[in-house]
Motif scaffolding. Structure first.
Motif, PDB file in Angstrom:
ATOM      1  N   SER A 112      26.363  14.825 -42.161  1.00 53.68           N
ATOM      2  CA  SER A 112      25.562  15.897 -41.546  1.00 53.68           C
ATOM      3  C   SER A 112      26.192  17.260 -41.756  1.00 53.68           C
ATOM      4  O   SER A 112      25.498  18.234 -42.059  1.00 53.68           O
ATOM      5  CB  SER A 112      25.389  15.626 -40.049  1.00 53.68           C
ATOM      6  OG  SER A 112      24.668  14.440 -39.850  1.00 53.68           O
ATOM      7  N   ASN A 113      27.516  17.350 -41.596  1.00 54.57           N
ATOM      8  CA  ASN A 113      28.210  18.624 -41.823  1.00 54.57           C
ATOM      9  C   ASN A 113      28.062  19.085 -43.269  1.00 54.57           C
ATOM     10  O   ASN A 113      27.840  20.269 -43.522  1.00 54.57           O
ATOM     11  CB  ASN A 113      29.688  18.519 -41.452  1.00 54.57           C
ATOM     12  CG  ASN A 113      29.942  18.914 -40.018  1.00 54.57           C
ATOM     13  OD1 ASN A 113      29.470  19.939 -39.563  1.00 54.57           O
ATOM     14  ND2 ASN A 113      30.672  18.085 -39.307  1.00 54.57           N
ATOM     15  N   VAL A 114      28.205  18.170 -44.208  1.00 51.30           N
ATOM     16  CA  VAL A 114      28.066  18.533 -45.618  1.00 51.30           C
ATOM     17  C   VAL A 114      26.655  19.044 -45.897  1.00 51.30           C
ATOM     18  O   VAL A 114      26.470  20.065 -46.571  1.00 51.30           O
ATOM     19  CB  VAL A 114      28.425  17.337 -46.539  1.00 51.30           C
ATOM     20  CG1 VAL A 114      28.004  17.599 -47.977  1.00 51.30           C
ATOM     21  CG2 VAL A 114      29.920  17.045 -46.460  1.00 51.30           C
ATOM     22  N   LEU A 115      25.648  18.351 -45.356  1.00 49.96           N
ATOM     23  CA  LEU A 115      24.263  18.785 -45.567  1.00 49.96           C
ATOM     24  C   LEU A 115      24.012  20.165 -44.949  1.00 49.96           C
ATOM     25  O   LEU A 115      23.314  20.996 -45.536  1.00 49.96           O
ATOM     26  CB  LEU A 115      23.289  17.751 -44.995  1.00 49.96           C
ATOM     27  CG  LEU A 115      23.254  16.410 -45.725  1.00 49.96           C
ATOM     28  CD1 LEU A 115      22.382  15.398 -44.963  1.00 49.96           C
ATOM     29  CD2 LEU A 115      22.771  16.574 -47.154  1.00 49.96           C
ATOM     30  N   LEU A 117      26.372  22.476 -44.390  1.00 47.73           N
ATOM     31  CA  LEU A 117      27.157  23.454 -45.154  1.00 47.73           C
ATOM     32  C   LEU A 117      26.395  23.914 -46.393  1.00 47.73           C
ATOM     33  O   LEU A 117      26.471  25.076 -46.782  1.00 47.73           O
ATOM     34  CB  LEU A 117      28.507  22.870 -45.557  1.00 47.73           C
ATOM     35  CG  LEU A 117      29.548  22.775 -44.458  1.00 47.73           C
ATOM     36  CD1 LEU A 117      30.784  22.020 -44.932  1.00 47.73           C
ATOM     37  CD2 LEU A 117      29.935  24.155 -43.954  1.00 47.73           C
ATOM     38  N   ARG A 118      25.654  22.997 -46.997  1.00 49.97           N
ATOM     39  CA  ARG A 118      24.854  23.348 -48.175  1.00 49.97           C
ATOM     40  C   ARG A 118      23.752  24.342 -47.819  1.00 49.97           C
ATOM     41  O   ARG A 118      23.212  25.005 -48.680  1.00 49.97           O
ATOM     42  CB  ARG A 118      24.276  22.089 -48.803  1.00 49.97           C
ATOM     43  CG  ARG A 118      25.385  21.179 -49.348  1.00 49.97           C
ATOM     44  CD  ARG A 118      24.869  19.872 -49.839  1.00 49.97           C
ATOM     45  NE  ARG A 118      24.428  20.044 -51.217  1.00 49.97           N
ATOM     46  CZ  ARG A 118      23.655  19.195 -51.845  1.00 49.97           C
ATOM     47  NH1 ARG A 118      23.213  18.117 -51.228  1.00 49.97           N
ATOM     48  NH2 ARG A 118      23.308  19.408 -53.094  1.00 49.97           N
ATOM     49  N   LYS A 119      23.411  24.419 -46.538  1.00 50.25           N
ATOM     50  CA  LYS A 119      22.403  25.369 -46.058  1.00 50.25           C
ATOM     51  C   LYS A 119      23.071  26.579 -45.384  1.00 50.25           C
ATOM     52  O   LYS A 119      22.425  27.347 -44.694  1.00 50.25           O
ATOM     53  CB  LYS A 119      21.461  24.664 -45.081  1.00 50.25           C
ATOM     54  CG  LYS A 119      20.698  23.498 -45.705  1.00 50.25           C
ATOM     55  CD  LYS A 119      19.907  22.753 -44.658  1.00 50.25           C
ATOM     56  CE  LYS A 119      19.242  21.501 -45.165  1.00 50.25           C
ATOM     57  NZ  LYS A 119      18.566  21.557 -46.418  1.00 50.25           N
ATOM     58  N   ASP A 120      24.393  26.692 -45.547  1.00 51.55           N
ATOM     59  CA  ASP A 120      25.187  27.760 -44.939  1.00 51.55           C
ATOM     60  C   ASP A 120      25.114  27.773 -43.412  1.00 51.55           C
ATOM     61  O   ASP A 120      25.105  28.821 -42.775  1.00 51.55           O
ATOM     62  CB  ASP A 120      24.794  29.137 -45.494  1.00 51.55           C
ATOM     63  CG  ASP A 120      25.268  29.332 -46.915  1.00 51.55           C
ATOM     64  OD1 ASP A 120      26.330  28.780 -47.266  1.00 51.55           O
ATOM     65  OD2 ASP A 120      24.573  30.027 -47.679  1.00 51.55           O
ATOM     66  N   HIS A 184      16.325  25.082 -39.243  1.00 49.85           N
ATOM     67  CA  HIS A 184      16.435  25.548 -40.634  1.00 49.85           C
ATOM     68  C   HIS A 184      15.149  25.303 -41.386  1.00 49.85           C
ATOM     69  O   HIS A 184      14.670  26.163 -42.138  1.00 49.85           O
ATOM     70  CB  HIS A 184      17.616  24.858 -41.341  1.00 49.85           C
ATOM     71  CG  HIS A 184      17.821  25.366 -42.730  1.00 49.85           C
ATOM     72  ND1 HIS A 184      17.236  24.761 -43.817  1.00 49.85           N
ATOM     73  CD2 HIS A 184      18.502  26.429 -43.208  1.00 49.85           C
ATOM     74  CE1 HIS A 184      17.563  25.418 -44.916  1.00 49.85           C
ATOM     75  NE2 HIS A 184      18.331  26.428 -44.571  1.00 49.85           N
TER      76      HIS A 184
END
Length: 189
Positions: A112-115, A117-120, A184
């Motif tokens: 979830s954090n990686v996903l 982070l990809r959305k800033d 988002h």
């Protein structure tokens, strides 16, 4: 962005030290036969906890908060927690559900954090339910390490309280991530 100088801040060095203590703790715990040897393993956990507290205090007081540290500190926490529970499987096999829950929860949080982070989108530190679960975890696991001959029923109660608190944290973080993903998605229609 991680800068070259971020690798050698005092808080990050303390996090490296915590990660380096993990194999020492596992070795001391698994090979322990006497109460003094269990105390040594517990001492490593105490030292790990002190360095965990110090890295946050030093980072805030000296302005050494870095993106690397924001990733490294929780990584050291999670690796330590999994090592503590994993090592206890040797003499407390009934702790396995807690280990399985940790692994599932942490994989979910990582993905979830990686996903995000990809959305800033960034999670800025632990939330109260995560802090509560972590604090109880360390205090109770320190007790289980230092008291290896504690009655099994008491140990199971302590482990079940940990499972309950980890589930609460898992659900709390899960709700937070779902809310961030929805927000988002709505703002980018």
């Amino acid at each position: 962005m991680i800068k070259k100088e971020d690798w050698f801040t005092i808080p990050n060095i303390l996090s490296y030290l915590r990660i380096a203590m993990i194999p020492l703790y596992v070795y001391l715990y698994i090979s322990a036969e006497t109460i003094e040897q269990y105390y040594r393993a517990a001492g490593v956990l105490v030292l790990s906890g002190i360095t965990d507290s110090l890295d946050g205090i030093i980072a805030r007081k000296t302005g050494q908060i870095t993106n690397l540290g924001k990733a490294l500190d929780p990584l050291a926490d999670k690796l330590t927690q999994i090592a503590v529970v994993g090592a206890m499987l040797v003499d407390r096999p009934y702790i396995f559900p807690l280990l399985a829950l940790f692994i599932v929860k942490e994989l979910y949080l990582l993905i979830s954090n990686v996903l995000l982070l990809r959305k800033d989108i960034f999670m800025d530190g632990a939330m109260w339910f995560g802090k509560l679960a972590t604090a109880f975890f360390y205090i109770s696991m320190l007790g289980l390490v230092a008291l290896p001959h504690l009655d099994q029923n008491v140990s199971i109660v302590i482990i079940n309280i940990n499972i309950l608190l980890q589930i609460v944290a898992f659900l709390g973080y899960g709700r937070w991530f779902i809310k961030k993903f929805k927000n988002h998605k709505e703002t980018n229609k």
